[in-house]
Design an enzyme around this catalytic site. Structure first.
Site, PDB file in Angstrom:
ATOM      1  N   CYS A 386       0.842  -1.211   0.000  1.00 16.87           N
ATOM      2  CA  CYS A 386       0.000   0.000   0.000  1.00 16.87           C
ATOM      3  C   CYS A 386       0.871   1.254   0.000  1.00 16.87           C
ATOM      4  O   CYS A 386       1.695   1.448   0.888  1.00 16.87           O
ATOM      5  CB  CYS A 386      -0.929  -0.018   1.220  1.00 16.87           C
ATOM      6  N   CYS A 389       0.479   3.324   3.209  1.00 16.37           N
ATOM      7  CA  CYS A 389       1.202   2.744   4.345  1.00 16.37           C
ATOM      8  C   CYS A 389       2.683   3.074   4.233  1.00 16.37           C
ATOM      9  O   CYS A 389       3.328   3.444   5.222  1.00 16.37           O
ATOM     10  CB  CYS A 389       1.004   1.227   4.377  1.00 16.37           C
TER      11      CYS A 389
END
Length: 466
Positions: A386, A389
């Site tokens: 991600c 993230c």
């Protein structure tokens, strides 16, 4: 109308990169709205640019035709040698070309069989570039029925500013009625945006493109690192068909593919181009009203789109060809970026620090069951692939360093793949990253509600609850 151009030379106008804002084309910003389709040069032979300044007539009355993209505009002189073009080779040749040069090439090559896809966002730059070529051009837009009022008003502003008529495409009323009656107006919050986008956007686009041989989009590589990082400036469209039908019958031009967002905005400002008023309210990427929201400072522009879903593949389906087949293997059926497995050898783990505890599935389950903990915990639910993230990794590690020795444990739990369903059902996972605080004397974790992920804001959250 007359104009003069003292320098630079005409040939440099097309080669220049627009990210530089020196007055390389003094005549461009002096063109009025009323004169944009008719130019008469008095600058002498050295300043004449026949290919750019060819007199044309814009459509004077709105077409009453109901045929998709069938407005009558003056046909341009079309390149007769566009049969069996090697577009991969052309993309490499034009990799360093300016957006103006790419736009000129596209309009020369396809004339009235190409159109600009306009969403009402910063892709207004495409229309400005088309105007600067002096060639006739067509613009179409998808009216989903769910756009912001400001976007509809902006469409009207654009039509008046450029003296054009946008060719609108609408979803099939029966299909929309069936979707809403069976699933309600906001089903996408529960089962993903793909179905609604398919009815309101993808199918209308498919109908529009069936009347063309090429289209022009405002895709940029920096818009979505997960899906647009490798788009070329021109390509055979991998997803849609053109008027001749079949694979390879439609060409897709991306003139601003290599341009970064800030440079787009500098260009719009320098050229005094009208922009959607939503941009001043924090909206960057603009779509349908229920699925778009402003982004906070430091957030990527695509975080404002479908924010309740994972970030790996935020495409509505108009550019689904951007998602590589090997990447698609890691996505579930609705394309929301859910990893099919719990990892890949090609994706290194993140949030690696001696101050961070890596929790296993058993570990997070045990932590969640405890009603009385010896110390509070802060845990991030993440997926290493991600982008968001990855973006908060530095701040989260710094936070863990600040909390070391304070009595607050900081942990991480990889919640994609086989653990995704559990995290959604038991840990309040909506999208990556999700941050949970486990108080000492409560079994229920508290979900961090903010999109701000800087150290100070996260620390304030912890201190308010510890």
């Amino acid at each position: 109308m007359a104009f003069t151009a003292s320098s630079p030379s005409p040939s440099s106008l097309l080669r220049a990169s627009f990210s530089s804002h020196e007055p390389k084309a003094p005549w461009a910003s002096s063109v009025s709205q009323s004169d944009q389709f008719s130019f008469t040069s008095t600058a002498g032979p050295s300043c004449q640019i026949p290919s750019l300044l060819k007199p044309i007539s814009a459509e004077t009355h709105r077409s009453k035709s109901v045929v998709p993209l069938a407005a009558n505009v003056a046909a341009a002189e079309v390149d007769k040698n566009n049969v069996a073009e090697d577009y991969e080779k052309l993309a490499k040749e034009m990799e360093n070309a300016s957006p103006l040069e790419i736009m000129e090439k596209a309009l020369v090559k396809f004339g009235n069989d190409i159109a600009i896809a306009f969403s009402g966002a910063e892709d207004i730059a495409l229309i400005e570039y088309a105007k600067l070529t002096g060639r006739p051009f067509r613009v179409f837009s998808l009216d989903t029925g769910r756009l912001n009022p400001e976007t509809y008003q902006f469409f009207e502003t654009v039509e008046k500013h450029y003296g054009i008529h946008i060719e609108y495409m609408f979803p099939d009323a029966v299909e929309v009625q069936g979707l809403v009656r069976s699933k309600g107006l906001f089903s996408f919050y529960e089962d993903g945006h793909q179905e609604c986008c398919r009815v309101r956007k993808v199918r209308p686009l498919r109908r529009a493109l069936k009347g063309l041989r090429a289209w022009i989009t405002g895709q940029r590589k920096d818009q979505s690192p997960g899906t647009r990082a490798e788009i070329p400036v021109v390509q055979v469209d991998p997803s849609f068909e053109g008027i001749d039908g079949g694979i390879g019958s439609l060409v897709k031009w991306n003139p601003v593919a290599n341009v970064e967002g800030p440079d787009i905005w500098n260009f719009l400002q320098v050229m005094n181009v009208p922009v959607n008023p939503l941009h001043s309210q924090g909206y960057i990427s603009i779509g349908c009203e229920p699925c778009t929201r402003p982004v906070l400072p430091g957030q990527h522009e695509r975080e404002g789109r479908w924010w309740w879903e994972d970030a790996e593949a935020k495409e509505c389906g108009l550019h689904k060809g951007n998602i590589k087949k090997e990447e698609a293997l890691h996505l579930n059926g609705n394309g929301n970026g859910i990893s099919a497995t719990n990892g890949s050898a090609n994706v290194p783990d993140i949030f690696n620090s001696k101050n961070l505890v890596s929790l296993s599935r058993t570990g997070i389950e045990n932590l969640t069951r405890l009603e009385n903990r010896s110390e509070p915990w802060l845990v991030v639910l993440y997926a290493p692939w991600c982008r968001f993230c990855q973006a908060m990794e530095g701040s989260y590690i710094e936070l863990a360093e600040n909390l070391a020795g304070t009595g607050v444990k900081v942990g991480k739990f990889r919640a994609d793949g086989e653990h995704k369903a559990y995290a959604q059902q038991e840990l309040q996972l909506g999208s990556f990253p999700t941050i949970l605080f486990y108080p000492k004397h409560s079994s229920k974790p508290i979900k961090y509600p903010s999109e701000k992920r800087d150290v100070a804001t996260l620390l304030a959250f912890v201190n308010a609850l510890r």
